[in-house]
Design an enzyme around this catalytic site. Structure first.
Site: not given
Ligand code: NDP
Ligand code: PYC
Length: 342
Positions: A44-45, A120, A122, A185-186
């Site tokens: 997703s990133h 991106s 974080l 992104g997902e």
């Molecule tokens: P996920 O739900 O995929 O993962 C969230 C965290 O939980 C990760 O650290 C992951 O580790 C951990 N995790 C997942 N499953 C387990 C488990 N079973 N046990 C323990 N830990 C677990 O993340 P999101 O989809 O919410 O976010 C993905 C990315 O999107 C992030 O990096 C975030 O920074 C980015 N993002 C950026 C935005 C922006 O505006 N710039 C906006 C929104 C999101 P692991 O990765 O090892 O599975």
């Molecule tokens: O995946 O939610 C997201 C996002 C928003 C801005 C950058 N990533």
């Protein structure tokens, strides 16, 4: 699938970005963070974000030639960097050594990044702080795309929150997640794959629950954990928007007018020295943390980021696996530059 070494993919992405008119400061930092996403299995990133970068450049909403500026330092706990309307990553990289030095001096310091475009993950920033033996909290708004718990339309951003704790050996303890049920992104990746959303991710423009990605993108995502995620998302609007004098997610959407371009706002990075906080108290914080992590994994639970670190090791050993369609898209963007996107 083709396997591409991490450094080769980084060079290829940097070349695409330079070909689209970006300077080395912007293109090199962006290539590193985009490829870190792909390398660590965070699609997703990863490279899918390059199109968004090109669209945002083409729309004139980000300055691909920006040089971030460190603002005058008053010796206090806050380091300020202005991204000069460029991307967040070069600004973070410029401020990092100053943040680390100040956190070492004072035990606690914060970096405020203003006027940046941010798309991106974080965790690369969290890891850059934990590499210096400091704990880190990083957060930012995005654009209105999440309904508050009990609400009916997009207001908050997907507002990511990341935390890291340094460990004496191996990888740090890191979590990094959107405060919505999933990153936006997902949803976009599910839409492209023609797959439905899991129940409970989104509501449509009419406020009713939906599993249709198009309707979810047009309507609103839901916060994770109901009122708890909603409150944490709101805290991020307050701390990494209002408190740092930058835009909140609804203000970003109002200015940008679309969620198809990368959002423009600020970012907050907090660095803490565990030794300084624990000074004078019994026990070594690092050793005590190891006991806690051992107790978690001892139950068969995994630490957050364990999947990501395993993906990184595989990518470093075998290269990053890209589909034919992904490789073709990289070729197209290299060939056409900004004309590769609408
Ligand atoms: P996920 O739900 O995929 O993962 C969230 C965290 O939980 C990760 O650290 C992951 O580790 C951990 N995790 C997942 N499953 C387990 C488990 N079973 N046990 C323990 N830990 C677990 O993340 P999101 O989809 O919410 O976010 C993905 C990315 O999107 C992030 O990096 C975030 O920074 C980015 N993002 C950026 C935005 C922006 O505006 N710039 C906006 C929104 C999101 P692991 O990765 O090892 O599975
Ligand atoms: O995946 O939610 C997201 C996002 C928003 C801005 C950058 N990533």
């Amino acid at each position: 699938m083709t396997a591409i070494p991490v450094e080769d993919l980084t060079a290829r992405v940097a070349a695409i970005l330079r070909g689209a008119g970006m300077n080395d400061t912007q293109s090199d930092a962006l290539a590193r963070i985009i490829v870190a996403g792909e390398r660590d299995g965070c699609k997703s990133h990863g490279i899918y974000r390059i199109e968004g970068v090109l669209r945002t450049l083409r729309a004139g909403q980000v300055n691909g030639l920006a040089e971030p500026r460190l603002l005058p330092d008053d010796g206090k706990a806050i380091i300020r960097v202005n991204a000069a309307r460029g991307f967040s990553t070069p600004a973070f990289e410029l401020g990092l050594p100053h943040l680390v030095a100040r956190a070492r001096d004072l035990g606690l310091a914060a970096m405020v990044v203003n006027d940046c475009t941010h798309f991106s993950a974080l965790w690369p920033e969290v890891e850059a702080v934990t590499d210096h033996g400091l704990a880190a909290l990083v957060m930012c708004p995005s654009y209105a795309s999440v309904a508050p718990a009990g609400g009916t339309s997009a207001l908050l951003g997907t507002n990511p929150l990341a935390f890291g704790w340094p460990r004496p050996s191996g990888h740090p303890y890191v979590f990094d997640f959107a405060t919505s049920v999933a990153a936006r992104g997902e949803i976009e990746l599910l839409r492209r794959a023609g797959k439905p959303l899991p129940e409970g991710w989104a509501i449509g423009p009419d406020g009713a629950p939906t599993t249709d990605p198009e309707a979810g993108l047009a309507g609103a995502m839901l916060p994770f954990g109901g009122h708890k995620g909603s409150a944490i998302g709101t805290m991020i609007e307050l701390l990494a928007g209002i408190m740092i004098g930058d835009l909140t997610s609804p203000e970003v959407l109002k200015e940008l007018g679309t969620t198809t371009l990368a959002p423009f706002h600020g970012e907050l990075v907090i660095a803490m020295s565990p030794e300084a906080f624990a000074a004078g108290r019994p026990g070594d914080p690092s050793a005590r943390a190891e006991l806690l992590f051992g107790a978690i994994t001892g139950q068969g639970a995994r630490l957050p980021s364990a999947r990501r670190f395993a993906a990184r090791a595989a990518s470093e050993a075998e290269g990053i696996h890209l589909t034919e369609a992904e490789t073709a898209l990289l070729d197209k963007m290299a060939r056409l530059g900004l004309d590769a996107v609408d």
